[in-house]
Design an enzyme around this catalytic site. Structure first.
Site, PDB file in Angstrom:
ATOM      1  CG  PHE A  76      -2.012  -1.185   1.347  1.00  0.00           C
ATOM      2  CD1 PHE A  76      -2.392  -1.804   0.177  1.00  0.00           C
ATOM      3  CD2 PHE A  76      -2.122  -1.690   2.448  1.00  0.00           C
ATOM      4  CE1 PHE A  76      -3.366  -2.680   0.223  1.00  0.00           C
ATOM      5  CE2 PHE A  76      -3.199  -3.076   2.706  1.00  0.00           C
ATOM      6  CZ  PHE A  76      -3.741  -3.400   1.207  1.00  0.00           C
ATOM      7  CE1 TYR A 141       4.923   3.288   0.836  1.00  0.00           C
ATOM      8  CE2 TYR A 141       5.934   5.271   0.953  1.00  0.00           C
ATOM      9  CZ  TYR A 141       5.736   4.308   0.349  1.00  0.00           C
ATOM     10  OH  TYR A 141       6.194   3.856  -0.886  1.00  0.00           O
TER      11      TYR A 141
HETATM   12  N1  LIG Z   1       4.913   5.710  -6.900  1.00  0.00           N
HETATM   13  C1  LIG Z   1       6.062   6.334  -6.358  1.00  0.00           C
HETATM   14  O1  LIG Z   1       6.299   7.402  -6.487  1.00  0.00           O
HETATM   15  C2  LIG Z   1       6.853   5.445  -5.376  1.00  0.00           C
HETATM   16  C3  LIG Z   1       7.820   6.130  -4.814  1.00  0.00           C
HETATM   17  C4  LIG Z   1       8.758   5.176  -3.820  1.00  0.00           C
HETATM   18  C5  LIG Z   1       8.529   4.004  -3.507  1.00  0.00           C
HETATM   19  N2  LIG Z   1       7.340   3.446  -4.321  1.00  0.00           N
HETATM   20  C6  LIG Z   1       7.062   1.872  -4.161  1.00  0.00           C
HETATM   21  O2  LIG Z   1       6.878   1.207  -5.357  1.00  0.00           O
HETATM   22  C7  LIG Z   1       6.137   0.114  -5.237  1.00  0.00           C
HETATM   23  C8  LIG Z   1       4.996   0.376  -6.459  1.00  0.00           C
HETATM   24  O3  LIG Z   1       4.621   1.534  -6.394  1.00  0.00           O
HETATM   25  P1  LIG Z   1       3.368   1.971  -7.476  1.00  0.00           P
HETATM   26  O4  LIG Z   1       3.273   3.477  -7.498  1.00  0.00           O
HETATM   27  O5  LIG Z   1       3.484   1.144  -8.478  1.00  0.00           O
HETATM   28  O6  LIG Z   1       1.960   1.339  -6.630  1.00  0.00           O
HETATM   29  P2  LIG Z   1       0.739   0.716  -7.171  1.00  0.00           P
HETATM   30  O7  LIG Z   1      -0.354   0.722  -6.164  1.00  0.00           O
HETATM   31  O8  LIG Z   1       0.416   1.199  -8.419  1.00  0.00           O
HETATM   32  O9  LIG Z   1       1.207  -1.091  -7.172  1.00  0.00           O
HETATM   33  C9  LIG Z   1       1.209  -1.821  -6.122  1.00  0.00           C
HETATM   34  C10 LIG Z   1       0.839  -3.109  -6.637  1.00  0.00           C
HETATM   35  O10 LIG Z   1       0.638  -3.999  -5.406  1.00  0.00           O
HETATM   36  C11 LIG Z   1      -0.470  -4.558  -5.263  1.00  0.00           C
HETATM   37  N3  LIG Z   1      -0.673  -5.104  -3.746  1.00  0.00           N
HETATM   38  C12 LIG Z   1      -0.526  -4.536  -2.696  1.00  0.00           C
HETATM   39  N4  LIG Z   1      -0.836  -5.390  -1.908  1.00  0.00           N
HETATM   40  C13 LIG Z   1      -0.574  -6.367  -2.205  1.00  0.00           C
HETATM   41  C14 LIG Z   1      -0.637  -7.765  -1.689  1.00  0.00           C
HETATM   42  N5  LIG Z   1      -0.591  -7.821  -0.312  1.00  0.00           N
HETATM   43  N6  LIG Z   1      -0.497  -8.754  -2.478  1.00  0.00           N
HETATM   44  C15 LIG Z   1      -0.587  -8.818  -3.754  1.00  0.00           C
HETATM   45  N7  LIG Z   1      -0.637  -7.616  -4.305  1.00  0.00           N
HETATM   46  C16 LIG Z   1      -0.558  -6.474  -3.678  1.00  0.00           C
HETATM   47  C17 LIG Z   1      -1.617  -3.567  -5.866  1.00  0.00           C
HETATM   48  O11 LIG Z   1      -2.734  -4.236  -6.434  1.00  0.00           O
HETATM   49  C18 LIG Z   1      -1.050  -2.935  -6.937  1.00  0.00           C
HETATM   50  O12 LIG Z   1      -1.241  -3.531  -8.124  1.00  0.00           O
HETATM   51  C19 LIG Z   1       5.418   0.218  -3.770  1.00  0.00           C
HETATM   52  O13 LIG Z   1       6.004  -0.604  -3.056  1.00  0.00           O
HETATM   53  C20 LIG Z   1       5.626   1.606  -3.363  1.00  0.00           C
HETATM   54  O14 LIG Z   1       5.674   1.598  -1.965  1.00  0.00           O
HETATM   55  C21 LIG Z   1       6.559   4.254  -5.079  1.00  0.00           C
END
Ligand SMILES: NC(=O)c1ccc[n+]([C@@H]2O[C@H](COP(=O)([O-])OP(=O)(O)OC[C@H]3O[C@@H](n4cnc5c(N)ncnc54)[C@H](O)[C@@H]3O)[C@@H](O)[C@H]2O)c1
Length: 334
Positions: A76, A141
């Site tokens: 999340f 987070y």
């Molecule tokens: N978007 C950003 O700017 C950013 C910055 C730093 C870190 N991150 C990290 O990068 C990763 C991806 O980010 P994103 O923006 O693509 O997010 P996103 O929400 O688009 O993707 C996360 C995915 O994980 C899936 N998911 C969540 N919990 C799950 C579970 N228990 N089992 C199976 N699937 C599950 C969701 O359905 C989703 O498809 C995350 O870990 C986030 O914390 C993102």
């Protein structure tokens, strides 16, 4: 042997899966679709709808595909939501990871590339943040991710499973046609609710929201608005592939920043979006938001030294142009 990608139907995960697929890797995706999109994954890629905390589905994937390497994106991701619901974040982002690794190590897991975040650093103590910066996450987070980093250290020393924790700054941009050799999918950001500035600004350009809010115009930055580091999602995908290869070649565990290395202000984002879209974008100027640091920019030399990675899409114009191409084609998301 396949590379397991958890969260591969999400924003950064789907682009990385496509980049892996195009480069000829065997990939299997596990995603519960809580925030991801089935359409964001090529039909050629093996897909399991399920939870990272479900040992049975993990054992099934291991026995059907063989998994020695994984990328763990599933999490999340909303900072404000994590403040209101910390247990939801510690449960999904930290607790399930413990069980997941315990299950996968029984199937021969050797390497993990982990989606960490700049939020592990907390309040910045220098304009450019390097990996040695103190780690004081100031929201659940960021802490949920930092816990995983520390857990991975102990798993490394006890079980020999090595990792690269990639600390991303602001992921941005989209995969548009022609950017990957034989890729036909267009992949972009489709979060509900959306909390990231570039898609919010582009939704305003599309007339889907009346305005965008600028929180704070009196920061000690050149134009008074917050400065952030935007790293293109295709550059992130490339870094994950390099991290997998580095670990596969026997590289030791690492924590590595992934950023553009340049900061852009909120005002610059809106101005550039106005130029690229040719649309009016109404900005509403408001007070500062609690907890927003004035400047967050990555020092990214370690990524070059260890992984041979450098961002290619570093101009704000490139980033916003690709995001705009995606939003125009998918105004209502997938
Ligand atoms: N978007 C950003 O700017 C950013 C910055 C730093 C870190 N991150 C990290 O990068 C990763 C991806 O980010 P994103 O923006 O693509 O997010 P996103 O929400 O688009 O993707 C996360 C995915 O994980 C899936 N998911 C969540 N919990 C799950 C579970 N228990 N089992 C199976 N699937 C599950 C969701 O359905 C989703 O498809 C995350 O870990 C986030 O914390 C993102």
């Amino acid at each position: 042997m396949s590379i397991l990608v958890t969260g591969g139907a999400g924003y950064i995960g789907s682009v990385t899966v496509e980049a892996l697929r195009v480069s000829g890797e065997d990939v299997v995706v596990l995603d519960d679709l809580s925030a991801g999109h089935r359409k964001a994954i090529s039909p050629d890629v093996a897909f399991y709808e399920g939870d990272t905390g479900d040992a049975e589905i993990l054992r099934k994937i291991t026995s059907e595909h063989g998994v020695t390497q994984m990328i763990h994106f599933a999490a999340f991701t909303s900072v404000p939501e994590s403040v209101g619901e910390p247990l939801k974040y510690f449960g999904n982002n930290t607790g399930k990871v413990v069980k997941m690794i315990d299950t996968l190590r029984g199937g021969g897991l050797k390497n993990i590339v982990f989606s960490s975040t700049a939020a592990v650093y907390g309040e910045p103590q220098s304009p450019a943040i390097d990996e040695g910066h103190p780690k004081n996450p100031c929201n659940p987070y960021g802490l949920s991710k930092y816990f995983v980093e520390r857990i991975l250290d102990w798993v490394n020393s006890a079980c020999g499973i090595t990792h690269v924790a990639l600390r991303y700054f602001n992921a941005s941009g989209a995969l548009t046609k022609g950017k990957l050799s034989d890729g036909s999918l267009m992949l972009g950001e489709d979060h509900h609710p959306e909390g990231h500035i570039i898609p919010l600004v582009l939704q305003a350009a599309l007339g889907q929201r009346k305005s965008v809010s600028i929180f704070g115009t009196d920061y000690p930055t050149p134009d008074g608005t917050c400065v952030r580091d935007y790293v293109h999602v295709l550059d992130l995908a490339d870094a994950h592939i390099k991290a997998l290869r580095y670990l596969g070649d026997g590289g030791e565990s690492q924590k590595i920043n992934l950023g553009n290395g340049r900061g852009f202000s909120v005002r610059e984002v809106i101005e550039t979006a106005r130029e690229i879209t040719g649309r009016d974008i109404t900005a509403i100027f408001g007070a500062r938001r609690a907890g927003d640091p004035s400047t967050l920019v990555a020092a990214h030399k370690k990524a070059l030294a260890v992984l041979g990675w450098e961002p290619k899409y570093t101009s704000l114009g490139d980033i916003i142009q690709t995001a705009w191409d995606w939003h125009k084609n998918y105004p209502d998301g997938y």
